[in-house]
Design a protein around this motif. Structure first.
Motif, PDB file in Angstrom:
ATOM      1  N   ILE A 191       0.823  -1.211   0.000  1.00  0.00           N
ATOM      2  CA  ILE A 191       0.000   0.000   0.000  1.00  0.00           C
ATOM      3  C   ILE A 191       0.857   1.262   0.000  1.00  0.00           C
ATOM      4  N   MET A 192       1.904   1.290   0.828  1.00  0.00           N
ATOM      5  CA  MET A 192       2.742   2.487   0.973  1.00  0.00           C
ATOM      6  C   MET A 192       4.225   2.149   0.841  1.00  0.00           C
ATOM      7  N   PRO A 193       4.635   1.517  -0.245  1.00  0.00           N
ATOM      8  CA  PRO A 193       6.030   1.074  -0.341  1.00  0.00           C
ATOM      9  C   PRO A 193       7.041   2.211  -0.438  1.00  0.00           C
ATOM     10  N   ASP A 194       6.606   3.385  -0.898  1.00  0.00           N
ATOM     11  CA  ASP A 194       7.535   4.497  -1.101  1.00  0.00           C
ATOM     12  C   ASP A 194       7.572   5.468   0.071  1.00  0.00           C
ATOM     13  N   PHE A 195       6.835   5.169   1.123  1.00  0.00           N
ATOM     14  CA  PHE A 195       6.853   6.022   2.311  1.00  0.00           C
ATOM     15  C   PHE A 195       8.236   5.922   2.981  1.00  0.00           C
ATOM     16  N   ASP A 196       8.628   6.961   3.659  1.00  0.00           N
ATOM     17  CA  ASP A 196       9.941   6.988   4.305  1.00  0.00           C
ATOM     18  C   ASP A 196       9.887   6.233   5.634  1.00  0.00           C
ATOM     19  N   TRP A 197       9.845   4.910   5.526  1.00  0.00           N
ATOM     20  CA  TRP A 197       9.716   4.066   6.706  1.00  0.00           C
ATOM     21  C   TRP A 197      11.051   3.935   7.445  1.00  0.00           C
ATOM     22  N   ASP A 198      10.965   3.922   8.769  1.00  0.00           N
ATOM     23  CA  ASP A 198      12.072   3.468   9.606  1.00  0.00           C
ATOM     24  C   ASP A 198      11.701   2.050  10.023  1.00  0.00           C
ATOM     25  N   ASP A 199      12.189   1.076   9.273  1.00  0.00           N
ATOM     26  CA  ASP A 199      11.700  -0.287   9.436  1.00  0.00           C
ATOM     27  C   ASP A 199      11.958  -0.855  10.825  1.00  0.00           C
ATOM     28  N   GLU A 200      13.134  -0.617  11.367  1.00  0.00           N
ATOM     29  CA  GLU A 200      13.425  -1.134  12.703  1.00  0.00           C
ATOM     30  C   GLU A 200      12.456  -0.553  13.733  1.00  0.00           C
ATOM     31  N   GLN A 201      12.183   0.749  13.604  1.00  0.00           N
ATOM     32  CA  GLN A 201      11.256   1.380  14.549  1.00  0.00           C
ATOM     33  C   GLN A 201       9.845   0.859  14.350  1.00  0.00           C
ATOM     34  N   GLU A 202       9.442   0.634  13.104  1.00  0.00           N
ATOM     35  CA  GLU A 202       8.102   0.128  12.839  1.00  0.00           C
ATOM     36  C   GLU A 202       7.929  -1.286  13.391  1.00  0.00           C
ATOM     37  N   ILE A 203       8.977  -2.082  13.313  1.00  0.00           N
ATOM     38  CA  ILE A 203       8.919  -3.425  13.902  1.00  0.00           C
ATOM     39  C   ILE A 203       8.719  -3.332  15.410  1.00  0.00           C
ATOM     40  N   GLU A 204       9.423  -2.411  16.051  1.00  0.00           N
ATOM     41  CA  GLU A 204       9.266  -2.243  17.496  1.00  0.00           C
ATOM     42  C   GLU A 204       7.875  -1.720  17.851  1.00  0.00           C
ATOM     43  N   TYR A 205       7.346  -0.786  17.047  1.00  0.00           N
ATOM     44  CA  TYR A 205       5.986  -0.295  17.282  1.00  0.00           C
ATOM     45  C   TYR A 205       4.968  -1.425  17.162  1.00  0.00           C
ATOM     46  N   THR A 206       5.159  -2.274  16.152  1.00  0.00           N
ATOM     47  CA  THR A 206       4.242  -3.396  15.951  1.00  0.00           C
ATOM     48  C   THR A 206       4.315  -4.371  17.112  1.00  0.00           C
ATOM     49  N   LEU A 207       5.532  -4.660  17.556  1.00  0.00           N
ATOM     50  CA  LEU A 207       5.726  -5.530  18.713  1.00  0.00           C
ATOM     51  C   LEU A 207       5.044  -4.955  19.942  1.00  0.00           C
ATOM     52  N   ARG A 208       5.236  -3.671  20.191  1.00  0.00           N
ATOM     53  CA  ARG A 208       4.655  -3.037  21.365  1.00  0.00           C
ATOM     54  C   ARG A 208       3.124  -3.067  21.308  1.00  0.00           C
ATOM     55  N   PHE A 209       2.581  -2.820  20.136  1.00  0.00           N
ATOM     56  CA  PHE A 209       1.127  -2.804  19.953  1.00  0.00           C
ATOM     57  C   PHE A 209       0.526  -4.182  20.281  1.00  0.00           C
ATOM     58  N   ILE A 210       1.140  -5.237  19.750  1.00  0.00           N
ATOM     59  CA  ILE A 210       0.633  -6.595  20.018  1.00  0.00           C
ATOM     60  C   ILE A 210       0.786  -6.935  21.493  1.00  0.00           C
ATOM     61  N   ARG A 211       1.981  -6.689  22.043  1.00  0.00           N
ATOM     62  CA  ARG A 211       2.248  -7.042  23.430  1.00  0.00           C
ATOM     63  C   ARG A 211       1.291  -6.333  24.389  1.00  0.00           C
ATOM     64  N   ASN A 212       1.154  -5.023  24.216  1.00  0.00           N
ATOM     65  CA  ASN A 212       0.306  -4.261  25.138  1.00  0.00           C
ATOM     66  C   ASN A 212      -1.151  -4.645  25.014  1.00  0.00           C
ATOM     67  N   GLY A 213      -1.567  -4.999  23.797  1.00  0.00           N
ATOM     68  CA  GLY A 213      -2.956  -5.412  23.626  1.00  0.00           C
ATOM     69  C   GLY A 213      -3.241  -6.765  24.246  1.00  0.00           C
ATOM     70  N   LEU A 214      -2.290  -7.693  24.145  1.00  0.00           N
ATOM     71  CA  LEU A 214      -2.538  -9.056  24.626  1.00  0.00           C
ATOM     72  C   LEU A 214      -2.343  -9.198  26.132  1.00  0.00           C
ATOM     73  N   ILE A 215      -1.562  -8.347  26.723  1.00  0.00           N
ATOM     74  CA  ILE A 215      -1.288  -8.517  28.145  1.00  0.00           C
ATOM     75  C   ILE A 215      -2.463  -8.072  28.994  1.00  0.00           C
ATOM     76  N   ASP A 216      -3.313  -7.195  28.451  1.00  0.00           N
ATOM     77  CA  ASP A 216      -4.416  -6.610  29.236  1.00  0.00           C
ATOM     78  C   ASP A 216      -5.722  -7.306  28.889  1.00  0.00           C
ATOM     79  N   GLY A 217      -5.758  -8.599  29.109  1.00  0.00           N
ATOM     80  CA  GLY A 217      -6.921  -9.369  28.699  1.00  0.00           C
ATOM     81  C   GLY A 217      -8.045  -9.358  29.705  1.00  0.00           C
TER      82      GLY A 217
END
Length: 217
Positions: A191-217
């Motif tokens: 969808i957005m391949p040409d966006f100026d992504w910081d891939d390492e940071q995006e991976i960490e954001y994705t990890l944080r999003f999943i972790r924080n969502g699953l821990i508060d069940g």
């Protein structure tokens, strides 16, 4: 990480020896299917890009549909873009990654990121065509049930016992994790391949999003 050679992988998955012309046909079909979609692609276009006569395609594949399935089925059964590869499962769901949820999630996201990065055209084809071809849907389901489901369920149950995942059904944890990581890959590479992504940071954001969502069940 070693770069994937799509033609080589497809030949290995199909357990057959391709002629140079057949490899050119497969390569051309992957490129044009990814660019235009299956329905909008003609066999004459594939032949032209492959540098072969159109009749050469039909000597190897009876129909354009058979050509599509010959490309997509090995992708699903061996790799099942982007989640369900046996190789992926063996690399990610290992004992050292089961010590804590963060370790497993980070390895899962990074491994799939590298794989998708090298196989964007094939991912595009699968996403475009899955809704229209029962063969692709069936291969996807079978690969998941056979290769991923048992190992993923075991990991989720382990993390629930350790208190690292909240009170969610195991199937819900898998759905939320898969959909979040798949969404990241699709946004990043399609969808957005040409966006100026910081891939390492995006991976960490994705990890944080999943972790924080699953821990508060």
């Amino acid at each position: 990480m070693e770069r994937h050679d799509m033609i080589k992988e497809l030949m290995e998955a199909a357990d057959q020896k391709m002629t140079p012309k057949q490899a050119n046909i497969i390569r051309a079909a992957i490129e044009i299917f990814a660019e235009k979609g299956y329905a909008a692609t003609s066999t004459s276009e594939i032949a032209n890009r492959a540098g072969v006569a159109e009749g050469t395609i039909f000597r190897h594949y009876k129909t354009k549909k058979e050509l599509l399935i010959s490309i997509v089925t090995p992708m699903i059964t061996r790799f099942a873009a982007p989640f369900f590869a046996e190789k992926f499962v063996n690399n990610v769901f290992v004992d050292e990654n089961l010590a804590d949820m963060d370790t497993l999630l980070r390895e899962l996201i990074k491994e799939r990121y590298e794989f998708v990065k090298q196989n964007v055209p094939l991912l595009k084809i699968i996403l475009q065509e899955m809704a229209f071809h029962p063969e692709i849907q069936r291969g996807y389901r079978e690969a998941f049930v056979t290769n991923v489901l048992p190992r993923f369920k075991k990991a989720v149950e382990l993390f629930k016992e350790k208190g690292q995942i909240g009170d969610f059904p195991t199937e819900t944890v898998m759905r939320l994790t898969i959909s979040t990581v798949a969404g990241f890959m699709i946004a990043r590479f399609i969808i957005m391949p040409d966006f100026d992504w910081d891939d390492e940071q995006e991976i960490e954001y994705t990890l944080r999003f999943i972790r924080n969502g699953l821990i508060d069940g």
